[in-house]
Design a protein around this motif. Structure first.
Motif, PDB file in Angstrom:
ATOM      1  N   ALA A   9     -20.207  -6.963  -1.242  1.00 14.46           N
ATOM      2  CA  ALA A   9     -20.161  -5.549  -0.827  1.00 14.46           C
ATOM      3  C   ALA A   9     -18.740  -5.211  -0.447  1.00 14.46           C
ATOM      4  CB  ALA A   9     -21.086  -5.338   0.369  1.00 14.46           C
ATOM      5  N   ARG A  10     -18.226  -4.145  -1.030  1.00 16.86           N
ATOM      6  CA  ARG A  10     -16.871  -3.737  -0.635  1.00 16.86           C
ATOM      7  C   ARG A  10     -16.769  -2.218  -0.624  1.00 16.86           C
ATOM      8  NH1 ARG A  10     -17.145  -1.560  -4.822  1.00 16.86           N
ATOM      9  NH2 ARG A  10     -16.433  -2.145  -6.899  1.00 16.86           N
ATOM     10  N   ARG A  11     -16.022  -1.787   0.397  1.00 14.69           N
ATOM     11  CA  ARG A  11     -15.882  -0.353   0.607  1.00 14.69           C
ATOM     12  C   ARG A  11     -14.852   0.245  -0.336  1.00 14.69           C
ATOM     13  NH1 ARG A  11     -14.814   0.669   6.638  1.00 14.69           N
ATOM     14  NH2 ARG A  11     -12.971  -0.532   6.127  1.00 14.69           N
ATOM     15  N   GLY A  32      -8.420  -3.290  -0.912  1.00 13.28           N
ATOM     16  CA  GLY A  32      -7.756  -3.561   0.363  1.00 13.28           C
ATOM     17  C   GLY A  32      -6.288  -3.885   0.170  1.00 13.28           C
ATOM     18  N   ALA A  33      -5.727  -4.694   1.078  1.00 13.20           N
ATOM     19  CA  ALA A  33      -4.300  -5.040   1.022  1.00 13.20           C
ATOM     20  C   ALA A  33      -3.955  -5.777  -0.266  1.00 13.20           C
ATOM     21  CB  ALA A  33      -3.934  -5.903   2.230  1.00 13.20           C
ATOM     22  N   THR A  34      -4.931  -6.486  -0.828  1.00 11.68           N
ATOM     23  CA  THR A  34      -4.675  -7.240  -2.061  1.00 11.68           C
ATOM     24  C   THR A  34      -4.134  -6.323  -3.159  1.00 11.68           C
ATOM     25  OG1 THR A  34      -6.442  -8.779  -1.454  1.00 11.68           O
ATOM     26  CG2 THR A  34      -5.792  -8.736  -3.778  1.00 11.68           C
ATOM     27  N   ALA A  35      -4.656  -5.105  -3.227  1.00  6.32           N
ATOM     28  CA  ALA A  35      -4.227  -4.163  -4.266  1.00  6.32           C
ATOM     29  C   ALA A  35      -2.853  -3.564  -3.970  1.00  6.32           C
ATOM     30  CB  ALA A  35      -5.269  -3.054  -4.419  1.00  6.32           C
ATOM     31  N   LEU A  36      -2.347  -3.783  -2.751  1.00  7.01           N
ATOM     32  CA  LEU A  36      -1.008  -3.282  -2.389  1.00  7.01           C
ATOM     33  C   LEU A  36       0.047  -4.382  -2.496  1.00  7.01           C
ATOM     34  CD1 LEU A  36      -1.857  -1.297   0.870  1.00  7.01           C
ATOM     35  CD2 LEU A  36      -1.432  -0.359  -1.402  1.00  7.01           C
ATOM     36  N   SER A  37      -0.396  -5.611  -2.714  1.00  6.10           N
ATOM     37  CA  SER A  37       0.544  -6.737  -2.677  1.00  6.10           C
ATOM     38  C   SER A  37       1.517  -6.675  -3.847  1.00  6.10           C
ATOM     39  CB  SER A  37      -0.229  -8.060  -2.702  1.00  6.10           C
ATOM     40  OG  SER A  37      -0.828  -8.239  -3.964  1.00  6.10           O
ATOM     41  N   SER A  38       2.538  -7.510  -3.754  1.00  5.29           N
ATOM     42  CA  SER A  38       3.563  -7.544  -4.801  1.00  5.29           C
ATOM     43  C   SER A  38       3.007  -7.977  -6.141  1.00  5.29           C
ATOM     44  CB  SER A  38       4.666  -8.525  -4.397  1.00  5.29           C
ATOM     45  OG  SER A  38       4.175  -9.852  -4.507  1.00  5.29           O
ATOM     46  N   GLY A  39       1.824  -8.619  -6.111  1.00  6.97           N
ATOM     47  CA  GLY A  39       1.216  -9.110  -7.334  1.00  6.97           C
ATOM     48  C   GLY A  39       1.403 -10.597  -7.531  1.00  6.97           C
ATOM     49  N   THR A  48       2.407 -16.081   4.374  1.00  7.46           N
ATOM     50  CA  THR A  48       1.241 -16.880   3.958  1.00  7.46           C
ATOM     51  C   THR A  48       0.019 -16.017   3.622  1.00  7.46           C
ATOM     52  OG1 THR A  48       0.436 -17.175   6.227  1.00  7.46           O
ATOM     53  CG2 THR A  48       1.981 -18.815   5.408  1.00  7.46           C
ATOM     54  N   GLY A  49       0.235 -14.749   3.235  1.00  6.39           N
ATOM     55  CA  GLY A  49      -0.880 -13.793   3.089  1.00  6.39           C
ATOM     56  C   GLY A  49      -1.944 -14.194   2.087  1.00  6.39           C
ATOM     57  N   LEU A  50      -1.633 -14.125   0.814  1.00  8.48           N
ATOM     58  CA  LEU A  50      -2.653 -14.392  -0.200  1.00  8.48           C
ATOM     59  C   LEU A  50      -3.007 -15.877  -0.256  1.00  8.48           C
ATOM     60  CD1 LEU A  50      -1.451 -11.879  -2.916  1.00  8.48           C
ATOM     61  CD2 LEU A  50      -3.633 -11.808  -1.719  1.00  8.48           C
ATOM     62  N   GLY A  51      -2.093 -16.739   0.171  1.00  8.72           N
ATOM     63  CA  GLY A  51      -2.406 -18.173   0.229  1.00  8.72           C
ATOM     64  C   GLY A  51      -3.543 -18.435   1.209  1.00  8.72           C
ATOM     65  N   GLU A 103       0.564 -13.857   9.480  1.00  9.04           N
ATOM     66  CA  GLU A 103       0.967 -12.498   9.097  1.00  9.04           C
ATOM     67  C   GLU A 103       1.998 -12.598   7.987  1.00  9.04           C
ATOM     68  OE1 GLU A 103       1.652  -9.013   8.349  1.00  9.04           O
ATOM     69  OE2 GLU A 103       3.400  -9.471   9.584  1.00  9.04           O
ATOM     70  N   GLN A 104       1.671 -11.984   6.861  1.00 12.13           N
ATOM     71  CA  GLN A 104       2.507 -12.102   5.671  1.00 12.13           C
ATOM     72  C   GLN A 104       3.968 -11.757   5.948  1.00 12.13           C
ATOM     73  OE1 GLN A 104       2.283 -13.158   2.664  1.00 12.13           O
ATOM     74  NE2 GLN A 104       4.029 -12.170   1.678  1.00 12.13           N
ATOM     75  N   ALA A 105       4.201 -10.671   6.680  1.00 11.55           N
ATOM     76  CA  ALA A 105       5.576 -10.190   6.818  1.00 11.55           C
ATOM     77  C   ALA A 105       6.454 -11.181   7.585  1.00 11.55           C
ATOM     78  CB  ALA A 105       5.588  -8.831   7.507  1.00 11.55           C
ATOM     79  N   GLY A 140     -13.862  -6.983  -0.761  1.00  5.02           N
ATOM     80  CA  GLY A 140     -13.556  -7.198  -2.176  1.00  5.02           C
ATOM     81  C   GLY A 140     -12.086  -7.432  -2.441  1.00  5.02           C
ATOM     82  N   GLY A 141     -11.331  -7.904  -1.425  1.00  2.00           N
ATOM     83  CA  GLY A 141      -9.939  -8.307  -1.657  1.00  2.00           C
ATOM     84  C   GLY A 141      -9.910  -9.740  -2.174  1.00  2.00           C
ATOM     85  N   MET A 142      -8.736 -10.357  -2.108  1.00  2.00           N
ATOM     86  CA  MET A 142      -8.594 -11.712  -2.629  1.00  2.00           C
ATOM     87  C   MET A 142      -9.553 -12.679  -1.933  1.00  2.00           C
ATOM     88  SD  MET A 142      -7.134 -13.764  -4.757  1.00  2.00           S
ATOM     89  CE  MET A 142      -5.453 -13.482  -5.328  1.00  2.00           C
ATOM     90  N   ALA A 143      -9.661 -12.606  -0.595  1.00  7.63           N
ATOM     91  CA  ALA A 143     -10.498 -13.574   0.127  1.00  7.63           C
ATOM     92  C   ALA A 143     -11.958 -13.425  -0.278  1.00  7.63           C
ATOM     93  CB  ALA A 143     -10.331 -13.389   1.632  1.00  7.63           C
ATOM     94  N   GLY A 144     -12.454 -12.185  -0.293  1.00  8.61           N
ATOM     95  CA  GLY A 144     -13.854 -11.962  -0.632  1.00  8.61           C
ATOM     96  C   GLY A 144     -14.142 -12.352  -2.077  1.00  8.61           C
ATOM     97  N   GLY A 159     -20.817  -1.104  -4.066  1.00  9.79           N
ATOM     98  CA  GLY A 159     -19.871  -0.264  -3.335  1.00  9.79           C
ATOM     99  C   GLY A 159     -20.527   0.224  -2.056  1.00  9.79           C
ATOM    100  N   GLY A 160     -19.805   0.161  -0.952  1.00 14.65           N
ATOM    101  CA  GLY A 160     -20.367   0.666   0.299  1.00 14.65           C
ATOM    102  C   GLY A 160     -19.890  -0.167   1.468  1.00 14.65           C
ATOM    103  N   ALA A 161     -19.905   0.458   2.645  1.00 13.29           N
ATOM    104  CA  ALA A 161     -19.468  -0.237   3.859  1.00 13.29           C
ATOM    105  C   ALA A 161     -20.664  -0.874   4.541  1.00 13.29           C
ATOM    106  CB  ALA A 161     -18.789   0.746   4.793  1.00 13.29           C
ATOM    107  N   PHE A 172      -5.811  -4.590   9.256  1.00  9.34           N
ATOM    108  CA  PHE A 172      -5.696  -3.146   9.494  1.00  9.34           C
ATOM    109  C   PHE A 172      -5.803  -2.351   8.189  1.00  9.34           C
ATOM    110  CE2 PHE A 172      -3.423  -5.124  13.077  1.00  9.34           C
ATOM    111  CZ  PHE A 172      -4.221  -4.647  14.106  1.00  9.34           C
ATOM    112  N   VAL A 173      -5.178  -2.849   7.110  1.00  7.25           N
ATOM    113  CA  VAL A 173      -5.216  -2.119   5.833  1.00  7.25           C
ATOM    114  C   VAL A 173      -6.627  -2.151   5.243  1.00  7.25           C
ATOM    115  CG1 VAL A 173      -4.373  -2.097   3.451  1.00  7.25           C
ATOM    116  CG2 VAL A 173      -2.777  -2.508   5.334  1.00  7.25           C
ATOM    117  N   GLY A 174      -7.239  -3.323   5.224  1.00  3.66           N
ATOM    118  CA  GLY A 174      -8.573  -3.461   4.643  1.00  3.66           C
ATOM    119  C   GLY A 174      -9.652  -2.817   5.488  1.00  3.66           C
ATOM    120  N   GLY A 175      -9.452  -2.793   6.790  1.00  2.00           N
ATOM    121  CA  GLY A 175     -10.442  -2.196   7.683  1.00  2.00           C
ATOM    122  C   GLY A 175     -11.217  -3.218   8.496  1.00  2.00           C
TER     123      GLY A 175
END
Ligand SMILES: Cc1cc2nc3c(=O)[nH]c(=O)nc-3n(C[C@H](O)[C@H](O)[C@H](O)COP(=O)(O)OP(=O)(O)OC[C@H]3O[C@@H](n4cnc5c(N)ncnc54)[C@H](O)[C@@H]3O)c2cc1C
Length: 431
Positions: A33-35, A38-45, A410-413, A404-406, A12-16, A285-287, A317-320
């Motif tokens: 389905a999302r657990r 993920g990283a999307t919610a940690l991004s700069s916005g 090119t993360g959210l793109g 790799e974004q860092a 359920g991040g940006m890609a999903g 909700g659920g894995a 790694f962040v999303g699982g």
């Protein structure tokens, strides 16, 4: 309970979310389905697509190529990057994908420009982004009409206005505005509250207006120019915190990009969830784990979901989506982790000790951080022998390795392009 659908999206991040919305827009019945976030919610916005690989560090900001051209140049240099893997026909749809996301999140995102917007980070650097939240738009260094006042909140230790202003001052010679620092007292009790608590406090009736009045009364603010504030301007865009502050202060207001914990990242996540529900995607909700392949029933939090096409968008790694348990693996399906940046690829990758997959120079590609699935141009994950695992199993976002974004920005793109292509392909296969 049993749910029949055309497409099951896992993640359920940006890609999903983009995959689900694109498939739904194409007429498919979609379950997502999302657990957890993920990283999307940690991004700069804000949404980074690609830095301009040919740019020199001191050139005027206005010389920077737009995100679409920058992505094409990156793909030409890096054959293992997802922008290259999807082929020129796939990458050609990047503009369409960004437009789709901007329209889908219309209340949150400002429309894209052909050039990047240059937005301040909380460290005093400027990041070139393809899409940004409306709350950030007025802070574009190439569009500020007059001086930019970086204004911190007294007692709010997470934001150092002097540091940000000193850093941004280095962009003045490259076409950015003159920059000054200021400080204002927050009109409520606890300026040391955590960012999301400050954001909620500013949403309350009268709070944004009182902050605007305090800004108006602050020496040096007012008249021409723009005020840049810490990234805490409300969690809900419908509360219109930046607009209310601006009306009371009498100057345009913007917030910076965010570090973690990120209020704009949480805002982005909430907007995606709201859009999914409004579009008629069934969100569970659920894995998903130990799952069979598309077509068979899979359990999601007590619901048996049956769908002919699956899109795996479980992050890294962040999303699982990728785990390190002695070896690197995809814990949901056991798919082979065999792609990374920097000429590191192949079935051996997952078996290497993690310490051997990092390099000392932190700006260099880090194979560990860019490890993920290898996919073909149709976004089908490949097995250890290079064959698609299943014709109707697709992947999108950070679970795909080779970026790799860092280090490559090119993360959210990547999440948007691959999510859009996978969603459209899933819907396109319907009878
Ligand atoms: C701290 C940080 C800051 C960043 N800042 C930026 C930025 O400013 N700009 C930018 O462009 N990029 C940024 N990035 C990169 C960007 O956030 C990611 O590349 C992007 O969010 C990946 O999106 P995704 O949808 O692929 O994965 P994620 O957003 O990680 O989503 C993965 C989803 O899959 C779910 N999931 C995982 N396994 C399962 C399972 N078995 N069953 C069900 N659900 C599962 C998770 O719960 C989650 O919902 C940042 C990354 C980090 C970590």
């Amino acid at each position: 309970m049993r749910l029949d659908a055309d497409v099951l999206v896992i993640g359920g991040g940006m890609a999903g979310a983009v995959a689900a919305l694109a498939a739904r827009d194409g007429g498919a019945r979609v379950v997502l389905a999302r657990r957890a976030p993920g990283a999307t919610a940690l991004s700069s916005g804000a949404i980074a697509v690609a830095p301009d690989p040919g740019a020199s560090p001191d050139e005027p900001l206005a010389w920077r190529r737009g995100p679409l051209e920058a992505a094409r140049r990156l793909a030409a240099r890096r054959h293992d990057h997802p922008y290259a893997v999807v082929g020129s026909a796939g990458l050609w749809r990047l503009g369409e994908a960004l437009g789709f996301v901007a329209r889908s999140l219309d209340g949150l995102l400002a429309p894209a420009l052909e050039r990047p917007r240059f937005l301040a980070t909380p460290f005093g650097t400027a990041a070139g982004v393809a899409l940004c939240q409306r709350s950030m738009e007025a802070g574009d260094l190439l569009a500020v009409p007059g001086p930019l006042t970086v204004c911190g909140f007294a007692g709010h230790l997470a934001f150092d206005a002097e540091l940000v202003a000193a850093g941004l001052g280095r962009y003045t010679a490259r076409g950015g505005p003159d920059v000054i620092a200021a400080q204002v007292g927050l009109p409520f009790d606890d300026p040391a509250a955590r960012p999301h608590e400050l954001a909620r406090a500013l949403e309350r009736p009268g709070a944004a207006e009182r902050l605007g009045e305090a800004l108006r009364a602050t020496p040096g603010i007012g008249g021409a120019g723009t005020v840049l504030l810490p990234p805490v301007l409300g969690l809900d865009p419908a509360a219109r915190v930046p607009e209310r502050i601006a009306a009371a202060a009498g100057v345009p207001i913007a917030e910076t990009l965010s570090d973690v914990p990120s209020v704009p990242g949480l805002r982005l996540h909430a907007a995606l969830e709201a859009r999914l529900r409004a579009a008629g995607v069934a969100v569970l909700g659920g894995a998903v784990s130990g799952a069979p392949l598309p077509g068979a029933a899979v359990d999601v939090g007590g619901t048996a979901v049956v769908a002919g096409t699956w899109i795996l968008a479980s992050g890294r790694f962040v999303g699982g989506g990728v785990a390190r348990r002695g070896v690197l693996l995809d814990p949901a399906f056991g798919l082979a982790v065999q792609a990374a940046e920097g000429r590191e690829a192949g079935v051996h990758l997952a078996l290497r000790p993690a310490a051997s997959l990092t390099v000392r120079d932190r700006r260099s590609p880090q194979p560990l951080l860019s490890a993920g699935l290898r996919v073909d141009a149709a976004l089908r994950p490949l097995d250890a022998r290079g064959r698609p695992v299943h014709p109707r199993l697709l992947a999108a976002g950070a679970i795909i390795g080779g970026h790799e974004q860092a280090t490559d920005g090119t993360g959210l793109g990547v999440a948007i392009l691959t999510g859009f292509l996978a969603g459209r392909a899933a819907a396109g296969g319907l009878a």
